[in-house]
Design an enzyme around this catalytic site. Structure first.
Site, PDB file in Angstrom:
ATOM      1  N   PHE A 150       5.799   0.895 -23.546  1.00  0.00           N
ATOM      2  CA  PHE A 150       4.843   0.551 -22.489  1.00  0.00           C
ATOM      3  C   PHE A 150       5.126   1.411 -21.271  1.00  0.00           C
ATOM      4  O   PHE A 150       6.260   1.470 -20.789  1.00  0.00           O
ATOM      5  CB  PHE A 150       4.964  -0.933 -22.117  1.00  0.00           C
ATOM      6  CG  PHE A 150       4.014  -1.352 -21.029  1.00  0.00           C
ATOM      7  CD1 PHE A 150       2.685  -1.611 -21.317  1.00  0.00           C
ATOM      8  CD2 PHE A 150       4.448  -1.479 -19.722  1.00  0.00           C
ATOM      9  CE1 PHE A 150       1.802  -1.992 -20.314  1.00  0.00           C
ATOM     10  CE2 PHE A 150       3.574  -1.862 -18.711  1.00  0.00           C
ATOM     11  CZ  PHE A 150       2.250  -2.118 -19.005  1.00  0.00           C
ATOM     12  N   ASP A 234      11.366   6.921 -18.767  1.00  0.00           N
ATOM     13  CA  ASP A 234      10.763   5.841 -17.986  1.00  0.00           C
ATOM     14  C   ASP A 234      11.841   4.796 -17.693  1.00  0.00           C
ATOM     15  O   ASP A 234      12.198   3.994 -18.547  1.00  0.00           O
ATOM     16  CB  ASP A 234       9.610   5.232 -18.790  1.00  0.00           C
ATOM     17  CG  ASP A 234       8.891   4.103 -18.061  1.00  0.00           C
ATOM     18  OD1 ASP A 234       9.507   3.471 -17.180  1.00  0.00           O
ATOM     19  OD2 ASP A 234       7.729   3.839 -18.394  1.00  0.00           O
ATOM     20  N   LYS A 263       9.790  -0.975  -9.830  1.00  0.00           N
ATOM     21  CA  LYS A 263      10.331  -2.330  -9.937  1.00  0.00           C
ATOM     22  C   LYS A 263      11.489  -2.614  -8.984  1.00  0.00           C
ATOM     23  O   LYS A 263      11.287  -2.866  -7.805  1.00  0.00           O
ATOM     24  CB  LYS A 263      10.695  -2.638 -11.388  1.00  0.00           C
ATOM     25  CG  LYS A 263       9.474  -2.850 -12.284  1.00  0.00           C
ATOM     26  CD  LYS A 263       9.833  -3.393 -13.639  1.00  0.00           C
ATOM     27  CE  LYS A 263       8.642  -3.579 -14.558  1.00  0.00           C
ATOM     28  NZ  LYS A 263       7.745  -4.673 -14.151  1.00  0.00           N
TER      29      LYS A 263
END
Length: 406
Positions: A150, A234, A263
């Site tokens: 994702f 990522d 995040k």
């Protein structure tokens, strides 16, 4: 209090906010399970005053927990001076955070930082970086990414995301992306001199906290260097101390060509960044990318405060130690529901032997514990990096009762 405000407050505290949510919000999300009003440390409270132990931390975002005084002071101080200036100007916190990121990533003096506002934006920038790595004759047109990974929901990041059900409604997506299995054999078979970049999640968070095979990142580094491709990692969910190192790739003792972060970097204040290493830092030229809000002084001041507190309080060491304790605790339950325990540091996946993850998550919420079921067979845990003995003891009790309820 005005009559309207009194009415609005009443409809919230009496639990009548759900119809209001359904009327006002776009129907891209399910109706939330709770309306939260405040938090402190590893705990949150809903509008009815019920207390919950938070072992999700906003999906690995609230690194310092809730209302940490260091973050509160940094944001309050910065907003009283400058909150936003646009990318026509720089500010001291922006430059300070960029230099901090060059240091903790190991990118060093050749490293470059491009700020955005989210992980999806960071991956969009990384996708554009990949497109710039065409090679001298423009032959590098392929981009590899992993099945079940994702990378975001914008059109470019969705093209990278290896989850067909998420992609189908929005096709045709940007082309040139090929998804491969997360095996060294599949990587060796797919990569050649026409590959511009390989995108990798070092731990697949949204897939249920799935680890890559041993040696995958090292082999990916060898093959991408051999073929002139960029290795783009990522680190949006795994970065900023979450796995017991600043970044998950550091466990593999490699340096990538670029990473994306978001995040946990600013403890809840929206920010994202693309960080480049070595030759990849020379690919973007002036005017090829930008963001009105990216790198604004408010978000970067928050990032400096979070990184500074992680260093001061050795929260990376705490993530490593508490993660080991939490995984041992999970393995200690005498429950046929628990299969395997995955992940690193304080990003942990619990593989279940049946398809009851959502029921287990709901049972935990009833016990006053916030956890996450990213799919039917996995539970994801990502507590704040400040978690300690008291929180682990409370988790043991509440998660045990939730397991027993099933």
């Amino acid at each position: 209090m005005s009559a309207q405000l009194a009415h609005d407050t009443g409809t919230v505290t009496e639990g009548r906010w759900r119809p209001r949510f359904g009327d006002a919000m776009m129907r891209t999300l399910a109706t939330p399970k709770l309306m939260l009003a405040r938090g402190e440390g590893c705990r949150v409270w809903d509008v009815d005053g019920n207390e919950y132990l938070d072992f999700l931390a906003g999906i690995a975002v609230n690194s310092l927990g809730h209302a940490h005084p260091v973050l509160v002071e940094a944001v309050s101080s910065q907003v009283s001076t400058l909150a936003h200036v646009s990318n026509y100007f720089s500010t001291p916190p922006q430059l300070e955070l960029a230099e901090r990121l060059r240091t903790i990533t190991g990118a060093g003096e050749q490293g470059r930082i491009l700020f955005g506002n989210s992980g999806a934006e960071a991956n969009e920038a990384a996708f554009k970086l990949a497109r710039l790595n065409k090679g001298p004759h423009g032959k590098r047109t392929r981009v590899l990414a992993l099945n079940n990974a994702f990378h975001g929901r914008t059109m470019g990041s969705l093209a990278l995301t290896g989850k067909p059900p998420m992609r189908e409604a929005f096709e045709p997506l940007p082309g040139g992306v090929e998804h491969i299995d997360s095996t060294i054999h599949a990587l060796e078979a797919a990569i050649d001199d026409r590959v511009a970049a390989l995108f990798v999640e070092p731990i697949k968070g949204e897939a249920g906290v799935l680890d890559l095979p041993d040696g995958f990142l090292q082999r990916a580094r060898e093959l991408t260097e051999q073929h002139g491709a960029l290795l783009i990692i990522d680190e949006i969910q795994t970065g900023i101390g979450r796995t017991g190192r600043w970044f998950a790739y550091q466990h593999a003792d490699i340096l990538p060509d670029a990473i994306t972060v978001a995040k946990g970097i600013a403890g809840g204040v929206p920010i994202g960044a693309l960080i480049t290493f070595g030759r990849a830092s020379e690919l973007f030229t002036q005017g090829q990318h930008g963001s009105t809000f990216g790198g604004n002084p408010l978000a970067t001041a928050a990032g400096n405060a979070v990184i500074g507190e992680i260093e001061r309080a050795d929260l990376i060491g705490n993530a490593r130690r508490r993660g080991e304790e939490l995984r041992a605790l999970l393995r200690s339950y005498d429950s046929p529901l628990i299969g395997d325990v995955r992940g690193a540091g304080l990003l942990i996946g619990v593989g279940l032997t049946d398809g009851e993850a959502h029921r287990l998550s709901d049972a935990a919420l009833t016990e006053g514990l916030i956890i996450n079921a990213p799919n039917e067979s996995s539970i994801r845990l990502a507590p704040p990096l400040i978690v300690g003995d008291a929180e682990l003891a409370e988790f043991r009790e509440k998660f045990g009762r939730a397991l027993a309820a099933l």
